[in-house]
Design an enzyme around this catalytic site. Sequence first.
Site, PDB file in Angstrom:
ATOM      1  N   GLU A  53      36.968  52.060  41.091  1.00  0.00           N
ATOM      2  CA  GLU A  53      37.265  51.639  42.465  1.00  0.00           C
ATOM      3  C   GLU A  53      38.743  51.771  42.832  1.00  0.00           C
ATOM      4  O   GLU A  53      39.083  51.945  43.993  1.00  0.00           O
ATOM      5  CB  GLU A  53      36.799  50.196  42.702  1.00  0.00           C
ATOM      6  CG  GLU A  53      35.283  50.041  42.748  1.00  0.00           C
ATOM      7  CD  GLU A  53      34.682  49.760  41.373  1.00  0.00           C
ATOM      8  OE1 GLU A  53      35.416  49.905  40.364  1.00  0.00           O
ATOM      9  OE2 GLU A  53      33.493  49.407  41.313  1.00  0.00           O
ATOM     10  N   PHE A 115      26.921  35.201  39.892  1.00  0.00           N
ATOM     11  CA  PHE A 115      27.139  36.464  39.184  1.00  0.00           C
ATOM     12  C   PHE A 115      27.903  37.436  40.081  1.00  0.00           C
ATOM     13  O   PHE A 115      27.520  37.659  41.224  1.00  0.00           O
ATOM     14  CB  PHE A 115      25.790  37.077  38.770  1.00  0.00           C
ATOM     15  CG  PHE A 115      25.954  38.413  38.083  1.00  0.00           C
ATOM     16  CD1 PHE A 115      26.629  38.513  36.878  1.00  0.00           C
ATOM     17  CD2 PHE A 115      25.460  39.570  38.657  1.00  0.00           C
ATOM     18  CE1 PHE A 115      26.814  39.739  36.255  1.00  0.00           C
ATOM     19  CE2 PHE A 115      25.621  40.804  38.040  1.00  0.00           C
ATOM     20  CZ  PHE A 115      26.301  40.877  36.832  1.00  0.00           C
ATOM     21  N   GLN A 116      28.972  37.974  39.550  1.00  0.00           N
ATOM     22  CA  GLN A 116      29.839  38.903  40.269  1.00  0.00           C
ATOM     23  C   GLN A 116      30.397  38.341  41.570  1.00  0.00           C
ATOM     24  O   GLN A 116      30.577  39.058  42.546  1.00  0.00           O
ATOM     25  CB  GLN A 116      29.121  40.235  40.503  1.00  0.00           C
ATOM     26  CG  GLN A 116      28.840  40.932  39.178  1.00  0.00           C
ATOM     27  CD  GLN A 116      28.463  42.391  39.333  1.00  0.00           C
ATOM     28  OE1 GLN A 116      27.847  42.776  40.311  1.00  0.00           O
ATOM     29  NE2 GLN A 116      28.850  43.194  38.348  1.00  0.00           N
ATOM     30  N   LYS A 165      25.668  39.612  50.923  1.00  0.00           N
ATOM     31  CA  LYS A 165      24.436  40.402  50.889  1.00  0.00           C
ATOM     32  C   LYS A 165      23.442  40.000  51.982  1.00  0.00           C
ATOM     33  O   LYS A 165      22.810  40.852  52.608  1.00  0.00           O
ATOM     34  CB  LYS A 165      23.773  40.261  49.517  1.00  0.00           C
ATOM     35  CG  LYS A 165      22.533  41.127  49.365  1.00  0.00           C
ATOM     36  CD  LYS A 165      22.031  41.165  47.935  1.00  0.00           C
ATOM     37  CE  LYS A 165      20.918  42.212  47.801  1.00  0.00           C
ATOM     38  NZ  LYS A 165      20.491  42.369  46.414  1.00  0.00           N
ATOM     39  N   MET A 488      60.521  58.059  32.740  1.00  0.00           N
ATOM     40  CA  MET A 488      61.471  57.267  33.517  1.00  0.00           C
ATOM     41  C   MET A 488      61.905  56.035  32.725  1.00  0.00           C
ATOM     42  O   MET A 488      63.063  55.620  32.806  1.00  0.00           O
ATOM     43  CB  MET A 488      60.846  56.866  34.857  1.00  0.00           C
ATOM     44  CG  MET A 488      61.828  56.250  35.821  1.00  0.00           C
ATOM     45  SD  MET A 488      63.238  57.321  36.170  1.00  0.00           S
ATOM     46  CE  MET A 488      62.746  58.076  37.703  1.00  0.00           C
TER      47      MET A 488
END
Lengths: 593, 172
Positions: A53, A115-116, A165, A488
């Site tokens: 993502e 959950f999640q 949802k 760097m």
Amino acid sequence: MSTKEMTGSEIIIQALKDQGVDVMFGLPGGVLLPLYDALFKQNGLRHILVKHEQAAVHAAEGYARSTGKVGTVLVTSGPGATNTVTGLVDAMMDSVPLVCLTGQVPSSLIGNDAFQEADITGITRGCTKHNYLVKDVNDLGRVLHEAYYVARTGRPGPVLVDIPKDVLLSLGTYQTPGKNSAVEHKSYKPQVKGDTAAIKEAIDLIKKAKKPLFYGGGGIVNSGDAACTLFTQLVKMTGIPCSLTLMGLGAFPGSDDQFLGMMGMHGTYEANMAMHDCDVMINIGARFDDRVTGALDKFSPDSKKIHVDIDPSSINKNVVVDVPIIGDVAHVLEELIKHWKADQAQVNTKSLDKWWKQINDWRTKDSLKYTSSNKVIKPQYALERIRDLALETGKDTFYTTEVGQHQMWAAQHLCFEKPKRWMTSGGLGTMGYGFPSAMGVQVAHPDGLVVAIAGDGSFQMNLQEIATLMAYRLPVKCFILNNKFLGMVRQWQEMFHGERYSESVIEDQPDFVKLAEAYGALGLRANNPGELDDVIKQAYASDLPTIVDIRTDPEENVFPMIPSGAAHNEIILGPEDSESSENGGSVSSGVLV
Amino acid sequence: MTNNDKDDILRHTVSVLVDNESGVLARVIGLFSGRGYNIESLTVAETDHVENLSKITIVTSGTRQVIEQIKAQLDRLVPVRKVVDLTIDGPSVEREMALVKVAGEGEHRVEALRIADIFRARVIDSSNSSFVFEVFGKAGKVDAFIKLMEPLGLVDVSRTGVVAISRGAEGL
Ligand SMILES: Cc1ncc(C[n+]2csc(CCOP(=O)(O)OP(=O)(O)O)c2C)c(N)n1
Ligand SMILES: [Mg+2]
């Protein structure tokens, strides 16, 4: 405005289409299944399935920055949402317009550690321009229109919309957006028109200036092509020298004689000296970032400062200015030019000639020069070849970069004639930005030549996206300037930490050629300068995503350099210089990128 | 302006009119903590039920430049409708209320009541060994009252924080 009854998922798809969205970058998950189902049943909205993502957000950033349109991201709740955070902060820092849609657990479960479940509006409150949790399906259409409006207007930025949802599943009414998909907002009203009195004051200062300088930033690019044209017109009209920030590259033609190169920590000698010595600084759409100003108490001590910015909070934040002008760059410049012409205003040409003489004197230092070699590939040389051979293809070329030495060399040695051709992570300095960002650029410009300049360290932060490039046949050309170092970091350790290379050696790396091949992409390697042109040409000729491992001089450093905490005129031009200043003890170590 | 003026720490009362939507207070507070600004006092309540507006009164401190930044940053938040600096945008009045619990017996009780009288604090709860006073006024007056109660058996204080409004006929 018309209204219509639909499910939440259908509302989202309709709203996105009504906002002119043609593509989004995302990855599904449990709570988003209703929306992905609706997506399956429609045409017109493309979805690019990424592998991570974070990459979806950077791809959307690349899309947005190369088109000027809002980028769209779609991710699931919990880990899907939290994976976007780096990208959102990146977009916030660089003012990139994005809308990130996140799925959320059903409303009834919010707060239960379901959950999640992750409190993504809480997590991203400080790193989005605004965010929303939509609890009522009837608000969904309005919120989405508002989200796009907020993202693209004023100082652009990322907006997150969190959608439970049950809202996706329930039926509600959809409101089409108003005319030009504008939204009449109660509290959010960005100011676009500059104050005329302030504009006239600015003209007065410019007329009287003996050593004026344009300091242009990413705000010009963000304001749009018209702003860049007007800016160029103003610079040409007045004959005043012009420097640009890292974010502003392309706002003024890079090959023009009035362009002094980039300013700042790794900017050119002439640009930084001009910043220090000018008597009128005309800041258009830049924000006096610390990588530009260096030590604030020594920053351009003798100049009067004009500052054009659409964000009032940018005014007097780091540097106190004399003439602030709050407004959109294009609007302000249009008016400024109008008044300039109406007044038949003139710059002080005699002083300006002297100023140019001084600048041309500084130019003779040739501060971007490097020691060439026919044994080992100098990164600067590689970039010159990448640039010149890209020109030969005749294609519209877009560059993205990762973060590190290669990024600074790219900014110095590539040349940008037009805006929106240069995508780099400026404010946040996000390693892992460049490769997925190139993916988004290529989606937006299927016929463009899209080149990602990467470091061997940064590339490994989002290399999984080779698979996405393959899946959609996006022929991004990724050149890894491979120095087997977190270069760097190594440079700072060399300069400020007694050459103790603590955890910056990354010799244990995969075979990037085989890695590319494992994905079915084209993998190429150049070990020495003699192999370089051929490899670059092969890369440009291929219609496959291509990863090129360019073995560069591992110990090359980026110069010029203004160490953090130093002033512009304490700029270090090369290794000889750096030693003397270290002995002098005037240069302190600072905080790394 | 001398250098000294520039670095002086000033105390300002800022009134912020916001859309009363979920998370708006968190946005304001997050802005202060995230950017390292001070909050000396913060009060918030809905003030317009029909328009769904809340007013937040913040007492903050910083240099002039920081105060200007605070106001600009507040104004940048999407649900913020208006930011007014009551300290410099014209004359204003400020008030605070405190509930002050004092426990004690004998002389201390009498003295506490006597001082309460001077401050026009009201007793809103009493038991054989305690009082709860309600005191209104400028923050300084409330401070003074609490200080005087300390030796007399001060056990607990609840303060509302400052609310403020501009003088005269104009609304925010
Ligand atoms: C996500 C992230 N982690 C750490 C850093 C700190 N950092 C800045 S440059 C750099 C080294 C980058 O190495 P590489 O990609 O190989 O580029 P090079 O400097 O060698 O060209 C690091 C670790 C960063 N900018 N971003
Ligand atoms: Mg490297």
